[in-house]
Scaffold this motif. Structure first.
Motif, mmCIF file in Angstrom:
data_model
loop_
_atom_site.group_PDB
_atom_site.id
_atom_site.type_symbol
_atom_site.label_atom_id
_atom_site.label_comp_id
_atom_site.label_asym_id
_atom_site.label_seq_id
_atom_site.Cartn_x
_atom_site.Cartn_y
_atom_site.Cartn_z
ATOM 1 N N GLU A 283 0.820 -1.210 0.000
ATOM 2 C CA GLU A 283 0.000 0.000 0.000
ATOM 3 C C GLU A 283 0.853 1.260 0.000
ATOM 4 O OE1 GLU A 283 -4.087 1.231 2.348
ATOM 5 O OE2 GLU A 283 -2.401 0.441 3.505
ATOM 6 N N TYR B 271 3.734 2.557 -6.699
ATOM 7 C CA TYR B 271 3.169 1.830 -7.837
ATOM 8 C C TYR B 271 1.791 1.233 -7.534
ATOM 9 C CZ TYR B 271 8.044 2.093 -9.303
ATOM 10 O OH TYR B 271 9.296 2.541 -9.626
ATOM 11 N N ASN C 156 -1.096 2.497 -6.863
ATOM 12 C CA ASN C 156 -2.269 3.119 -7.485
ATOM 13 C C ASN C 156 -2.522 2.644 -8.909
ATOM 14 O OD1 ASN C 156 -2.934 4.623 -5.224
ATOM 15 N ND2 ASN C 156 -1.699 6.387 -5.853
ATOM 16 N N GLU C 157 -1.510 2.046 -9.531
ATOM 17 C CA GLU C 157 -1.697 1.551 -10.893
ATOM 18 C C GLU C 157 -2.749 0.445 -10.958
ATOM 19 O OE1 GLU C 157 -0.485 2.747 -13.630
ATOM 20 O OE2 GLU C 157 0.806 4.232 -12.677
ATOM 21 N N GLY D 280 -5.528 0.362 -9.157
ATOM 22 C CA GLY D 280 -6.782 0.832 -8.586
ATOM 23 C C GLY D 280 -6.564 1.074 -7.100
ATOM 24 N N ALA D 281 -7.586 1.470 -6.409
ATOM 25 C CA ALA D 281 -7.458 1.734 -4.974
ATOM 26 C C ALA D 281 -7.441 0.409 -4.213
ATOM 27 C CB ALA D 281 -8.617 2.610 -4.504
ATOM 28 N N CYS E 198 -9.344 -4.628 -5.324
ATOM 29 C CA CYS E 198 -8.977 -3.481 -6.153
ATOM 30 C C CYS E 198 -10.229 -2.651 -6.405
ATOM 31 C CB CYS E 198 -8.403 -3.932 -7.492
ATOM 32 S SG CYS E 198 -6.908 -4.921 -7.351
ATOM 33 N N ARG F 186 -11.005 1.056 -11.542
ATOM 34 C CA ARG F 186 -9.854 1.485 -12.350
ATOM 35 C C ARG F 186 -10.385 2.000 -13.688
ATOM 36 N NH1 ARG F 186 -5.777 -0.935 -15.796
ATOM 37 N NH2 ARG F 186 -3.752 0.039 -15.392
#
Length: 222
Positions: free
Chosen positions: A40, A44, A46-47, A49-50, A77, A80
């Motif tokens: 977290e 990287y 965030n690539e 999705g949350a 995830c 996105r």
């Protein structure tokens, strides 16, 4: 009756073993959460999705002691966005819709015996959807088998799976073979597949392998 005593003792032994395995979940979950905190905190993350982590049990079930419930923990995830718009017809009226993918997840689920099954599910969207809903990628006799090293390997496999099931990925033949390989070794396929289904999977995998070989040979010639 000797059999009565024999199997009564066996069941008592099973009960004791199950209690120990269920308690092992506490340390295993802490290992997963500790590794997730590292993930977290990565730039990287965030690539994908949350990313989020949660217990997959009802809030009221958390009141039960650890040995009195079937535990579950999930890494999911969020939405996105794909950078695409479309027009959908709702009530005979055109409506703009933003395209996105979601639904990808990795989860660890405890069985009544205290063992742990690990699943992962792909991204899905209105643009691209995989044929599989989820894949079992590991079955462990007890939570202690899920060491930090093993959990890192599972996370690595999950992130690769995310990358190749995204609608924005080129979806090469090699990616298809890798997914097929995972599906083939899904415990449900091995345990419940008939001989015909097993042969069918071998033929499908063989066909995919030949396709990839032909693709590589053609690429080398060009």
């Amino acid at each position: 009756m000797k059999s009565l005593e024999k199997y009564a003792k066996k069941m008592a032994s099973d009960w004791d073993r199950v209690l120990v395995r269920r308690v092992m979940w506490i340390d295993m979950e802490e290992r997963i959460r500790r590794i997730f905190r590292d993930v977290e905190g990565s730039p990287y993350a965030n690539e994908f999705g949350a990313l989020f982590i949660l217990n997959g049990i009802h809030e009221d079930a958390k009141e039960f002691y650890i040995t009195q419930r079937l535990n579950q923990i999930q890494i999911g995830c969020g939405t996105r966005f794909l950078g695409l718009n479309a027009i959908d017809i709702e009530d005979e009226k055109p409506k703009k819709k933003v395209r996105f993918e979601k639904g990808a997840a990795l989860w660890f689920s405890q069985s009544p015996t205290g063992g742990v099954t690990v699943f992962m599910s792909p991204y899905s969207s209105d643009v691209v959807t995989m044929t599989e809903d989820n894949i079992i990628i590991g079955m462990y006799k007890e939570p202690s088998r899920l060491t930090e090293r093993e959990i890192y390997k599972i996370f690595s496999k999950f992130f690769k799976y995310l990358s190749i099931t995204s609608a924005l990925h080129p979806h090469t033949s090699l990616d298809y073979v890798w997914r097929l390989w995972l599906i083939y070794f899904d415990a449900r396929s091995k345990r419940f597949g008939t001989l015909f289904n097993s042969l069918d999977r071998v033929i499908i995998f063989g066909g995919a392998f030949v396709t990839v070989c032909a693709f590589i040979i053609q690429a080398l010639k060009s």
